[in-house]
Scaffold this motif. Structure first.
Motif, PDB file in Angstrom:
ATOM      1  N   LEU A 111       0.835  -1.187   0.000  1.00  0.00           N
ATOM      2  CA  LEU A 111       0.000   0.000   0.000  1.00  0.00           C
ATOM      3  C   LEU A 111       0.878   1.247   0.000  1.00  0.00           C
ATOM      4  CD1 LEU A 111      -2.917   1.195   0.327  1.00  0.00           C
ATOM      5  CD2 LEU A 111      -2.507   1.121   2.802  1.00  0.00           C
ATOM      6  N   GLN A 112       0.657   2.126  -0.976  1.00  0.00           N
ATOM      7  CA  GLN A 112       1.401   3.381  -1.083  1.00  0.00           C
ATOM      8  C   GLN A 112       0.428   4.545  -0.950  1.00  0.00           C
ATOM      9  OE1 GLN A 112       3.778   1.496  -4.701  1.00  0.00           O
ATOM     10  NE2 GLN A 112       4.530   3.551  -4.279  1.00  0.00           N
ATOM     11  N   THR A 113       0.784   5.515  -0.102  1.00  0.00           N
ATOM     12  CA  THR A 113      -0.177   6.545   0.287  1.00  0.00           C
ATOM     13  C   THR A 113       0.234   7.988   0.005  1.00  0.00           C
ATOM     14  OG1 THR A 113       0.725   6.558   2.542  1.00  0.00           O
ATOM     15  CG2 THR A 113      -1.101   5.044   2.099  1.00  0.00           C
ATOM     16  N   PRO A 114       1.140   8.279  -0.934  1.00  0.00           N
ATOM     17  CA  PRO A 114       1.433   9.701  -1.209  1.00  0.00           C
ATOM     18  C   PRO A 114       0.262  10.455  -1.830  1.00  0.00           C
ATOM     19  CG  PRO A 114       3.210   8.299  -2.000  1.00  0.00           C
ATOM     20  CD  PRO A 114       2.055   7.401  -1.673  1.00  0.00           C
ATOM     21  N   GLY A 115      -0.672   9.739  -2.452  1.00  0.00           N
ATOM     22  CA  GLY A 115      -1.808  10.394  -3.087  1.00  0.00           C
ATOM     23  C   GLY A 115      -1.667  10.456  -4.600  1.00  0.00           C
ATOM     24  N   ILE A 116      -2.693  11.024  -5.249  1.00  0.00           N
ATOM     25  CA  ILE A 116      -2.760  11.085  -6.708  1.00  0.00           C
ATOM     26  C   ILE A 116      -2.962  12.530  -7.151  1.00  0.00           C
ATOM     27  CG2 ILE A 116      -4.086  10.382  -8.756  1.00  0.00           C
ATOM     28  CD1 ILE A 116      -4.769   7.794  -7.370  1.00  0.00           C
ATOM     29  N   PHE A 117      -2.198  12.939  -8.161  1.00  0.00           N
ATOM     30  CA  PHE A 117      -2.420  14.220  -8.835  1.00  0.00           C
ATOM     31  C   PHE A 117      -3.192  13.965 -10.119  1.00  0.00           C
ATOM     32  CE2 PHE A 117       1.226  15.755  -6.297  1.00  0.00           C
ATOM     33  CZ  PHE A 117       0.713  16.981  -5.875  1.00  0.00           C
ATOM     34  N   ARG A 118      -4.390  14.542 -10.200  1.00  0.00           N
ATOM     35  CA  ARG A 118      -5.167  14.474 -11.442  1.00  0.00           C
ATOM     36  C   ARG A 118      -4.877  15.753 -12.220  1.00  0.00           C
ATOM     37  NH1 ARG A 118      -7.499  14.829 -15.671  1.00  0.00           N
ATOM     38  NH2 ARG A 118      -9.450  13.810 -16.234  1.00  0.00           N
ATOM     39  N   VAL A 119      -4.076  15.634 -13.267  1.00  0.00           N
ATOM     40  CA  VAL A 119      -3.508  16.771 -13.983  1.00  0.00           C
ATOM     41  C   VAL A 119      -4.449  17.260 -15.081  1.00  0.00           C
ATOM     42  CG1 VAL A 119      -1.569  17.523 -15.415  1.00  0.00           C
ATOM     43  CG2 VAL A 119      -1.167  16.014 -13.451  1.00  0.00           C
ATOM     44  N   ALA A 120      -4.635  18.562 -15.164  1.00  0.00           N
ATOM     45  CA  ALA A 120      -5.409  19.177 -16.247  1.00  0.00           C
ATOM     46  C   ALA A 120      -4.487  19.474 -17.428  1.00  0.00           C
ATOM     47  CB  ALA A 120      -6.060  20.456 -15.759  1.00  0.00           C
ATOM     48  N   VAL A 121      -4.927  19.110 -18.628  1.00  0.00           N
ATOM     49  CA  VAL A 121      -4.092  19.299 -19.814  1.00  0.00           C
ATOM     50  C   VAL A 121      -4.630  20.387 -20.730  1.00  0.00           C
ATOM     51  CG1 VAL A 121      -3.192  16.947 -19.756  1.00  0.00           C
ATOM     52  CG2 VAL A 121      -5.311  17.421 -21.005  1.00  0.00           C
ATOM     53  N   ASN A 122      -5.803  20.952 -20.391  1.00  0.00           N
ATOM     54  CA  ASN A 122      -6.344  22.073 -21.153  1.00  0.00           C
ATOM     55  C   ASN A 122      -7.346  22.806 -20.254  1.00  0.00           C
ATOM     56  OD1 ASN A 122      -8.873  20.631 -21.355  1.00  0.00           O
ATOM     57  ND2 ASN A 122      -7.983  19.501 -23.074  1.00  0.00           N
ATOM     58  N   GLU A 123      -7.909  23.892 -20.775  1.00  0.00           N
ATOM     59  CA  GLU A 123      -8.800  24.708 -19.946  1.00  0.00           C
ATOM     60  C   GLU A 123     -10.107  23.990 -19.620  1.00  0.00           C
ATOM     61  OE1 GLU A 123     -10.002  27.626 -17.526  1.00  0.00           O
ATOM     62  OE2 GLU A 123      -8.011  27.470 -18.461  1.00  0.00           O
ATOM     63  N   ILE A 134       0.447   9.973 -11.072  1.00  0.00           N
ATOM     64  CA  ILE A 134       0.070  11.075 -11.964  1.00  0.00           C
ATOM     65  C   ILE A 134      -0.989  10.552 -12.926  1.00  0.00           C
ATOM     66  CG2 ILE A 134       0.883  12.829 -13.570  1.00  0.00           C
ATOM     67  CD1 ILE A 134       2.132  13.006 -10.778  1.00  0.00           C
ATOM     68  N   PHE A 135      -2.116  11.253 -13.014  1.00  0.00           N
ATOM     69  CA  PHE A 135      -3.268  10.760 -13.763  1.00  0.00           C
ATOM     70  C   PHE A 135      -3.790  11.876 -14.655  1.00  0.00           C
ATOM     71  CE2 PHE A 135      -6.845   7.590 -13.528  1.00  0.00           C
ATOM     72  CZ  PHE A 135      -7.727   8.239 -14.359  1.00  0.00           C
ATOM     73  N   THR A 136      -4.033  11.559 -15.911  1.00  0.00           N
ATOM     74  CA  THR A 136      -4.692  12.500 -16.811  1.00  0.00           C
ATOM     75  C   THR A 136      -5.516  11.711 -17.816  1.00  0.00           C
ATOM     76  OG1 THR A 136      -4.364  14.479 -18.162  1.00  0.00           O
ATOM     77  CG2 THR A 136      -2.830  12.656 -18.512  1.00  0.00           C
TER      78      THR A 136
END
Length: 375
Positions: A92-104, A249-251
């Motif tokens: 189990l890894q718990t740093p979290g997730i960044f949901r990245v925006a790629v446009n406006e 990292i998620f997009t």
């Protein structure tokens, strides 16, 4: 020589869903046998990313979101249970997730998502591009339109998690048979009383289909229209002694997960290709380009292998959980699509409750077989 076997509950399918149910039943001292046509976890479990993405995967509030959040909350305790019973760590890894925006457009959708997720009591923090770079580093991520940080969405390593569930379930009395393919149902007076296999019949008081993308096909033998179909997902693994970031990292169409074993998982496509689970160059090339565009440092990492699997999609995007109307003795736990690992904990729990006649801890009405299965 073929021989007959008897058990209280027979689970067909040895992926993370079937094994999680077996573990919960074994904790309740219910005699349980799991059969798997290949090796345990060899289908979508092996191919999956292992995200516990209760927030990052959900576009709106609703039954699926609530089920995911409820299941995610079970993992810390589940991890401790498995460590105590068998010593296996799900990583189990718990740093979290960044949901990245790629446009406006993406940015505005994520800002809206932040509002309703906070209103639902979840943590969701917005980072502008310059703030994101201070955390990840300019050499790690390309220019973005900001990112939604979800500190409570985590990840596990699928096969480590599966190993812990299997070893713990076995320690508690569950049995497993690999390379055992179901060839048909055993029926008596309209009820399901087991299945046929090439090694002989297996009789059971209750049969659970946790057969993923193949569930719809198996239902046809009983003239059941089970709304579950295969959706191919292709991914790839990279090697790294030190992944470029501890965060997921998620997009759109691409997510990057650093694993504790040093590998980096890059996924994943969604393809309607029937039961063809072979990886192909075009899809992997597109995925690679997107991943490197998002995180340029990946370009220098050694390639390990392509991965492809068949997710169990459903018509309305919700899993199918519970007993089958008109087929006494038959139960279904399938249709989890991209969220099998995330939903495995709650699925194991509620299916144990269903199978032992208890009140379920969550309302299964939105996920009932009756909502969509035509007999």
């Amino acid at each position: 020589m073929s021989h007959s076997t008897e058990t209280d509950v027979l689970i067909v399918g040895g992926g993370v869903i079937g094994v999680a149910i077996a573990y919960e039943l074994a904790k309740a001292s219910v005699q349980t046998l799991v059969i798997e046509k290949d090796n345990l976890g060899s289908q979508s479990t092996r191919a999956g990313a292992g995200m516990l993405g209760a927030q990052v995967e959900m576009m709106a509030a609703g039954p699926m979101y609530e089920l995911g959040v409820t299941s995610r909350a079970l993992f810390p305790t589940l991890r401790e249970e498995l460590l105590e019973i068998c010593g296996c760590d799900m990583e189990l890894q718990t740093p979290g997730i960044f949901r990245v925006a790629v446009n406006e457009v993406d940015r505005q959708e994520l800002l809206t998502r932040q509002v309703w997720q906070r209103s639902a009591g979840q943590r969701a923090e917005w980072y502008e591009d310059d703030e994101l770079r201070r955390i990840l580093g300019d050499d790690v991520i390309s220019a973005t339109y900001g990112a939604l940080y979800l500190p409570d969405d985590h990840q596990v390593r699928n096969m480590a998690f599966l190993l812990g569930l299997v070893a713990s379930a076995k320690a508690l009395g569950a049995q497993f048979r690999e390379q055992t393919s179901m060839s048909g149902f055993l029926t008596e007076n309209g009820a399901i009383v087991g299945v046929h296999t090439l090694n002989g019949p297996i009789r059971a008081n209750r049969v659970v289909l946790a057969t993923g993308a193949w569930t719809g096909l198996l239902g046809r033998e009983l003239n059941l229209d089970i709304p579950i179909h295969p959706v191919k997902g292709q991914s790839l693994l990279l090697n790294s002694y030190a992944p470029p970031t501890p965060y997921t990292i998620f997009t759109h169409g691409c997510y990057i997960l650093p694993k504790r074993n040093g590998q980096v998982y890059v996924g994943a496509t969604e393809e309607e290709s029937g039961f063809d689970s072979r990886p192909n160059l075009g899809a992997l090339a597109q995925l690679s380009n997107q991943a490197v565009g998002l995180m340029p440092s990946l370009a220098s990492l050694p390639f390990v292998e392509p991965i492809a699997g068949l997710r169990p999609g459903s018509r309305d995007g919700l899993p199918v959980l519970g007993g089958v109307p008109g087929a006494p003795g038959l139960y279904i736990a399938s249709g989890h699509f991209r969220n099998g690992v995330l939903l495995s904990a709650i699925t194991g729990k509620v299916m144990r409750e269903v199978l032992t006649g208890q009140q379920t801890s969550v309302d299964l009405t939105p996920f009932s077989v009756a909502r969509s299965v035509n007999t």
